[in-house]
Design a protein around this motif. Structure first.
Motif, short mmCIF file in Angstrom:
data_model
loop_
_atom_site.label_atom_id
_atom_site.label_comp_id
_atom_site.label_asym_id
_atom_site.label_seq_id
_atom_site.Cartn_x
_atom_site.Cartn_y
_atom_site.Cartn_z
N TYR A 1 0.88 -1.17 0.00
CA TYR A 1 0.00 0.00 0.00
C TYR A 1 0.91 1.21 0.00
CZ TYR A 1 -3.54 -3.27 1.76
OH TYR A 1 -4.41 -4.33 1.92
N LEU A 2 0.75 2.12 -0.96
CA LEU A 2 1.59 3.31 -1.05
C LEU A 2 0.70 4.55 -0.97
CD1 LEU A 2 3.89 2.34 -4.08
CD2 LEU A 2 4.35 2.04 -1.63
N GLN A 3 0.97 5.42 -0.01
CA GLN A 3 0.24 6.68 0.11
C GLN A 3 1.24 7.82 -0.04
OE1 GLN A 3 -2.01 7.40 3.67
NE2 GLN A 3 -2.66 9.41 2.97
N VAL A 4 0.99 8.71 -0.98
CA VAL A 4 1.87 9.85 -1.18
C VAL A 4 1.66 10.84 -0.04
CG1 VAL A 4 2.47 11.76 -2.71
CG2 VAL A 4 1.87 9.53 -3.68
N VAL A 5 2.77 11.25 0.58
CA VAL A 5 2.75 12.21 1.68
C VAL A 5 3.07 13.61 1.16
CG1 VAL A 5 3.84 12.85 3.88
CG2 VAL A 5 3.35 10.45 3.37
N SER A 6 4.05 13.70 0.25
CA SER A 6 4.40 14.99 -0.34
C SER A 6 4.89 14.77 -1.76
CB SER A 6 5.46 15.72 0.49
OG SER A 6 6.71 15.06 0.40
N GLY A 7 4.79 15.82 -2.57
CA GLY A 7 5.22 15.76 -3.96
C GLY A 7 4.17 15.11 -4.85
N ARG A 8 4.56 14.92 -6.10
CA ARG A 8 3.69 14.27 -7.08
C ARG A 8 4.57 13.41 -7.97
NH1 ARG A 8 -1.09 16.03 -6.75
NH2 ARG A 8 -1.93 15.16 -8.65
N GLY A 9 4.03 12.27 -8.36
CA GLY A 9 4.78 11.38 -9.24
C GLY A 9 3.87 10.58 -10.13
#
Length: 145
Positions: A66-74
């Protein structure tokens, strides 16, 4: 009489400030990713990692992720699906042996919170193209903030 606290047992719970942890990553790294382990239990491990360079196609043999983005964008690619752009608060899930990649950092720093079920051994990274090396070339675990 003061209460005696038993410190021989691990804590049953913890609170993590993900934004504060994300801010602790250095501006550069020798590996594609730097990783901070938050929990490391047989049933699941959790960690934060910063992505410094695009991550080539790879998979994990032993765990779902499970991957949750905390900061930035990709841009994230889970093979068999269209690429998806993810930013803060968005969650991506895929099962073990699913090839995935992060071919483009659109806005940095790109920091991700991950839960692996069951626990992912740090060496469990297999590149589709072996020329990219091993887990050691890909990710380095650093001491927690």
């Amino acid at each position: 009489m003061p209460e005696i606290k038993d410190t021989t047992k691990p804590a049953n719970s913890s609170v993590f400030d993900l934004a504060a942890i994300a801010a602790q990553f250095p501006p550069t790294a020798d590996t594609m990713l730097l990783d901070i382990r938050l929990t490391d239990e047989p049933a699941a491990s959790s960690r934060m990692f910063r992505i410094y360079r695009p991550a080539p196609a790879h998979y994990h043999k032993t765990c779902d992720e499970y991957l949750q983005v905390v900061s930035g964008r990709g841009k994230f690619v889970v093979y068999g699906q269209e690429p998806v752009e993810l930013g803060p608060g968005q969650l991506l899930f895929f099962r073990r042996n699913t090839v995935h990649a992060i071919p483009e950092i659109l806005e940095g720093p790109l920091v991700v919170f991950s839960v692996d079920t069951p626990r992912r051994d740090p060496s469990d990274v297999t590149f589709v193209d072996p020329a990219y090396g091993t887990a050691k070339d890909f990710i380095r675990t650093i001491e927690r903030y």
